[in-house]
Design a protein around this motif. Structure first.
Motif, PDB file in Angstrom:
ATOM      1  N   LYS A  27      -3.408  18.497-108.849  1.00 52.76           N
ATOM      2  CA  LYS A  27      -3.605  17.365-107.920  1.00 52.76           C
ATOM      3  C   LYS A  27      -2.283  16.721-107.490  1.00 52.76           C
ATOM      4  O   LYS A  27      -2.285  15.721-106.770  1.00 52.76           O
ATOM      5  CB  LYS A  27      -4.468  16.275-108.605  1.00 52.76           C
ATOM      6  CG  LYS A  27      -5.860  16.731-108.982  1.00 52.76           C
ATOM      7  CD  LYS A  27      -6.764  16.694-107.754  1.00 52.76           C
ATOM      8  CE  LYS A  27      -8.191  17.009-108.122  1.00 52.76           C
ATOM      9  NZ  LYS A  27      -8.778  18.116-107.497  1.00 52.76           N
ATOM     10  N   TYR A  28      -1.157  17.268-107.962  1.00 50.08           N
ATOM     11  CA  TYR A  28       0.144  16.610-107.746  1.00 50.08           C
ATOM     12  C   TYR A  28       0.461  16.399-106.255  1.00 50.08           C
ATOM     13  O   TYR A  28       0.787  15.290-105.833  1.00 50.08           O
ATOM     14  CB  TYR A  28       1.265  17.412-108.422  1.00 50.08           C
ATOM     15  CG  TYR A  28       2.634  16.866-108.105  1.00 50.08           C
ATOM     16  CD1 TYR A  28       3.144  15.772-108.779  1.00 50.08           C
ATOM     17  CD2 TYR A  28       3.415  17.422-107.085  1.00 50.08           C
ATOM     18  CE1 TYR A  28       4.398  15.244-108.462  1.00 50.08           C
ATOM     19  CE2 TYR A  28       4.661  16.907-106.763  1.00 50.08           C
ATOM     20  CZ  TYR A  28       5.146  15.824-107.454  1.00 50.08           C
ATOM     21  OH  TYR A  28       6.373  15.298-107.125  1.00 50.08           O
ATOM     22  N   ASP A  29       0.322  17.454-105.458  1.00 46.21           N
ATOM     23  CA  ASP A  29       0.695  17.340-104.034  1.00 46.21           C
ATOM     24  C   ASP A  29      -0.195  16.334-103.318  1.00 46.21           C
ATOM     25  O   ASP A  29       0.280  15.484-102.566  1.00 46.21           O
ATOM     26  CB  ASP A  29       0.591  18.702-103.336  1.00 46.21           C
ATOM     27  CG  ASP A  29       1.747  19.621-103.714  1.00 46.21           C
ATOM     28  OD1 ASP A  29       2.782  19.116-104.203  1.00 46.21           O
ATOM     29  OD2 ASP A  29       1.610  20.840-103.516  1.00 46.21           O
ATOM     30  N   ILE A  62      16.675  21.541-108.620  1.00 45.90           N
ATOM     31  CA  ILE A  62      16.354  21.158-109.998  1.00 45.90           C
ATOM     32  C   ILE A  62      15.023  20.417-110.022  1.00 45.90           C
ATOM     33  O   ILE A  62      14.732  19.649-109.095  1.00 45.90           O
ATOM     34  CB  ILE A  62      17.479  20.232-110.526  1.00 45.90           C
ATOM     35  CG1 ILE A  62      18.809  20.974-110.621  1.00 45.90           C
ATOM     36  CG2 ILE A  62      17.104  19.552-111.818  1.00 45.90           C
ATOM     37  CD1 ILE A  62      18.958  21.837-111.838  1.00 45.90           C
ATOM     38  N   ALA A  63      14.236  20.600-111.085  1.00 44.13           N
ATOM     39  CA  ALA A  63      12.933  19.930-111.224  1.00 44.13           C
ATOM     40  C   ALA A  63      12.101  20.194-109.973  1.00 44.13           C
ATOM     41  O   ALA A  63      11.538  19.288-109.367  1.00 44.13           O
ATOM     42  CB  ALA A  63      13.120  18.431-111.471  1.00 44.13           C
ATOM     43  N   SER A  64      12.037  21.456-109.615  1.00 43.91           N
ATOM     44  CA  SER A  64      11.456  21.897-108.347  1.00 43.91           C
ATOM     45  C   SER A  64       9.955  21.631-108.250  1.00 43.91           C
ATOM     46  O   SER A  64       9.420  21.459-107.154  1.00 43.91           O
ATOM     47  CB  SER A  64      11.725  23.396-108.207  1.00 43.91           C
ATOM     48  OG  SER A  64      11.639  23.781-106.877  1.00 43.91           O
ATOM     49  N   VAL A  84      14.161  25.415-110.415  1.00 46.13           N
ATOM     50  CA  VAL A  84      13.869  25.470-111.854  1.00 46.13           C
ATOM     51  C   VAL A  84      13.061  24.240-112.266  1.00 46.13           C
ATOM     52  O   VAL A  84      13.223  23.157-111.708  1.00 46.13           O
ATOM     53  CB  VAL A  84      15.134  25.560-112.750  1.00 46.13           C
ATOM     54  CG1 VAL A  84      15.889  26.842-112.514  1.00 46.13           C
ATOM     55  CG2 VAL A  84      16.049  24.367-112.567  1.00 46.13           C
ATOM     56  N   ASP A  85      12.203  24.450-113.255  1.00 46.11           N
ATOM     57  CA  ASP A  85      11.370  23.347-113.747  1.00 46.11           C
ATOM     58  C   ASP A  85      10.890  23.679-115.162  1.00 46.11           C
ATOM     59  O   ASP A  85      10.788  24.848-115.538  1.00 46.11           O
ATOM     60  CB  ASP A  85      10.161  23.166-112.828  1.00 46.11           C
ATOM     61  CG  ASP A  85       9.548  21.773-112.953  1.00 46.11           C
ATOM     62  OD1 ASP A  85       9.760  20.951-112.051  1.00 46.11           O
ATOM     63  OD2 ASP A  85       8.874  21.494-113.974  1.00 46.11           O
ATOM     64  N   ILE A  86      10.605  22.631-115.940  1.00 46.03           N
ATOM     65  CA  ILE A  86      10.105  22.848-117.301  1.00 46.03           C
ATOM     66  C   ILE A  86       8.580  22.954-117.339  1.00 46.03           C
ATOM     67  O   ILE A  86       8.018  23.259-118.380  1.00 46.03           O
ATOM     68  CB  ILE A  86      10.556  21.720-118.266  1.00 46.03           C
ATOM     69  CG1 ILE A  86      10.222  20.333-117.698  1.00 46.03           C
ATOM     70  CG2 ILE A  86      12.027  21.833-118.598  1.00 46.03           C
ATOM     71  CD1 ILE A  86      10.449  19.183-118.671  1.00 46.03           C
ATOM     72  N   VAL A 129      17.842  17.665-106.059  1.00 50.06           N
ATOM     73  CA  VAL A 129      16.747  17.291-106.963  1.00 50.06           C
ATOM     74  C   VAL A 129      15.994  16.095-106.382  1.00 50.06           C
ATOM     75  O   VAL A 129      16.601  15.088-106.021  1.00 50.06           O
ATOM     76  CB  VAL A 129      17.247  17.021-108.411  1.00 50.06           C
ATOM     77  CG1 VAL A 129      18.427  16.094-108.453  1.00 50.06           C
ATOM     78  CG2 VAL A 129      16.146  16.452-109.301  1.00 50.06           C
ATOM     79  N   SER A 130      14.668  16.243-106.255  1.00 48.74           N
ATOM     80  CA  SER A 130      13.888  15.097-105.766  1.00 48.74           C
ATOM     81  C   SER A 130      12.875  14.681-106.823  1.00 48.74           C
ATOM     82  O   SER A 130      12.104  15.500-107.324  1.00 48.74           O
ATOM     83  CB  SER A 130      13.190  15.423-104.438  1.00 48.74           C
ATOM     84  OG  SER A 130      12.290  16.477-104.565  1.00 48.74           O
ATOM     85  N   PHE A 131      12.888  13.433-107.150  1.00 51.37           N
ATOM     86  CA  PHE A 131      11.965  12.808-108.106  1.00 51.37           C
ATOM     87  C   PHE A 131      11.949  13.523-109.460  1.00 51.37           C
ATOM     88  O   PHE A 131      10.916  13.604-110.120  1.00 51.37           O
ATOM     89  CB  PHE A 131      10.551  12.708-107.488  1.00 51.37           C
ATOM     90  CG  PHE A 131      10.596  12.080-106.129  1.00 51.37           C
ATOM     91  CD1 PHE A 131      10.862  10.732-106.003  1.00 51.37           C
ATOM     92  CD2 PHE A 131      10.448  12.844-104.969  1.00 51.37           C
ATOM     93  CE1 PHE A 131      10.971  10.141-104.744  1.00 51.37           C
ATOM     94  CE2 PHE A 131      10.553  12.274-103.710  1.00 51.37           C
ATOM     95  CZ  PHE A 131      10.814  10.910-103.594  1.00 51.37           C
TER      96      PHE A 131
HETATM   97  C1  LIG Z   1       7.809  14.203-109.838  1.00 45.18           C
HETATM   98  S1  LIG Z   1       8.031  15.927-110.025  1.00 45.18           S
HETATM   99  C2  LIG Z   1       9.041  16.332-108.641  1.00 45.18           C
HETATM  100  C3  LIG Z   1       8.783  17.699-108.101  1.00 45.18           C
HETATM  101  C4  LIG Z   1       9.460  18.015-106.770  1.00 45.18           C
HETATM  102  N1  LIG Z   1      10.898  18.005-106.888  1.00 45.18           N
HETATM  103  C5  LIG Z   1       9.007  17.078-105.689  1.00 45.18           C
HETATM  104  O1  LIG Z   1       9.851  16.482-104.997  1.00 45.18           O
HETATM  105  O2  LIG Z   1       7.791  16.955-105.480  1.00 45.18           O
HETATM  106  C6  LIG Z   1       9.166  15.973-111.356  1.00 45.18           C
HETATM  107  C7  LIG Z   1       9.399  17.350-111.925  1.00 45.18           C
HETATM  108  O3  LIG Z   1      10.512  17.294-112.817  1.00 45.18           O
HETATM  109  C8  LIG Z   1      10.305  18.274-113.809  1.00 45.18           C
HETATM  110  N2  LIG Z   1      11.268  18.034-114.899  1.00 45.18           N
HETATM  111  C9  LIG Z   1      11.358  16.954-115.697  1.00 45.18           C
HETATM  112  N3  LIG Z   1      12.362  17.083-116.575  1.00 45.18           N
HETATM  113  C10 LIG Z   1      12.955  18.271-116.314  1.00 45.18           C
HETATM  114  C11 LIG Z   1      14.066  18.961-116.862  1.00 45.18           C
HETATM  115  N4  LIG Z   1      14.751  18.473-117.882  1.00 45.18           N
HETATM  116  N5  LIG Z   1      14.401  20.153-116.325  1.00 45.18           N
HETATM  117  C12 LIG Z   1      13.704  20.681-115.297  1.00 45.18           C
HETATM  118  N6  LIG Z   1      12.629  20.079-114.736  1.00 45.18           N
HETATM  119  C13 LIG Z   1      12.267  18.888-115.224  1.00 45.18           C
HETATM  120  C14 LIG Z   1       8.841  18.082-114.151  1.00 45.18           C
HETATM  121  O4  LIG Z   1       8.290  19.153-114.853  1.00 45.18           O
HETATM  122  C15 LIG Z   1       8.236  17.895-112.739  1.00 45.18           C
HETATM  123  O5  LIG Z   1       7.770  19.093-112.200  1.00 45.18           O
END
Ligand SMILES: C[S@@+](CC[C@H](N)C(=O)[O-])C[C@H]1O[C@@H](n2cnc3c(N)ncnc32)[C@H](O)[C@@H]1O
Length: 240
Positions: A27-29, A62-64, A84-86, A129-131
């Motif tokens: 449901k994130y998007d 980052i945190a894609s 990349v994302d965790i 990196v966004s959010f």
């Molecule tokens: C709010 S989402 C943002 C996703 C995307 N960048 C966007 O703009 O919609 C935050 C993301 O950060 C990732 N995240 C948090 N800590 C992280 C880390 N240390 N390394 C990589 N990804 C990370 C989370 O798993 C999550 O998918």
């Protein structure tokens, strides 16, 4: 004490954040666009435009997550974007979107932790990196790694929520962010903590000058912040 999504559970911030994003990934998007009234799309576009002059060929997102920032970066016509994302759950949704767009040859999404990147130093032309940075377990360590993998003269663009300062917008926004948003978030995502964690983590996050101080400590120069939409969101840009 850092703000974590599940206060009653064991586990590091990193583990809890990955679990939370796995939970809400379907449901994130939808929630992103619903809760922001679609303005998140404009914020990402605005941030990517800052890289137009540089025309980066190799980009690291980052945190894609579900890939929206990486997809926006396609407008720069790069050769390669690695995200990349965790959270595997978020990446799985992102991979589907990229497949539908037919852009798998340009965007690759892979599991990775921003605090311990598997790439060689000085490799990417730009890191974005966004959010994401608000969710890092160790902000300085994450930003330092981002700096390490970027080429000298490369640009790093960070988009993150920030705290609005001016009356009466600040008060109205805080009411929405603390009371209405968690209610909608909980109802749609079925995760009772994720959308309480959102305002709490924004509150605890160092924004504007405080963020720039840490950004500089991580090695970035010529840093600047650009507040957007009454200061709800801020773009940070820095060079290596
Ligand atoms: C709010 S989402 C943002 C996703 C995307 N960048 C966007 O703009 O919609 C935050 C993301 O950060 C990732 N995240 C948090 N800590 C992280 C880390 N240390 N390394 C990589 N990804 C990370 C989370 O798993 C999550 O998918």
């Amino acid at each position: 004490m850092s703000v974590v999504p599940y206060k009653d559970k064991e586990g590091s911030k990193r583990e809890q954040v990955a679990e939370m994003f796995d939970n809400i990934s379907p449901k994130y998007d939808l929630l992103n666009h619903l809760l922001s009234g679609g303005v998140d799309i404009y914020w990402r576009k605005r941030a990517i435009k800052l890289l137009r002059k540089q025309q980066p060929k190799k980009i690291l997102d980052i945190a894609s997550g579900t890939g929206d920032f990486a997809i926006e970066a396609l407008s720069l016509k790069p050769e390669k974007i690695i995200g990349v994302d965790i959270s595997e759950g978020m990446l799985a949704v992102g991979r589907e979107k990229i497949k539908k767009l037919g852009k798998q040859d340009i965007i690759t999404l892979q599991t990775g932790d921003s605090e311990n990147l598997s790439f060689e130093s000085n490799y990417f032309d730009a890191v974005i990196v966004s959010f994401g940075v608000r969710n890092f377990q160790n902000l300085l360590a994450g930003l330092t790694e981002m700096n390490r993998v970027m080429k000298p003269q490369g640009n790093c663009v960070v988009v993150e929520f920030s705290k609005p300062r001016s009356f009466p917008f600040k008060q109205l926004y805080n009411f929405y962010f603390k009371y209405i948003l968690p209610l909608i978030g909980k109802t749609v995502s079925k995760d009772s903590s994720a959308y309480t964690y959102l305002p709490e983590s924004v509150q605890a996050f160092p924004d504007r000058e405080a963020f720039l101080d840490i950004f500089k400590k991580a090695g970035f120069i010529n840093t600047k912040c650009i507040p957007l939409t009454f200061g709800i969101c801020t773009i940070y840009i820095g060079q290596k």
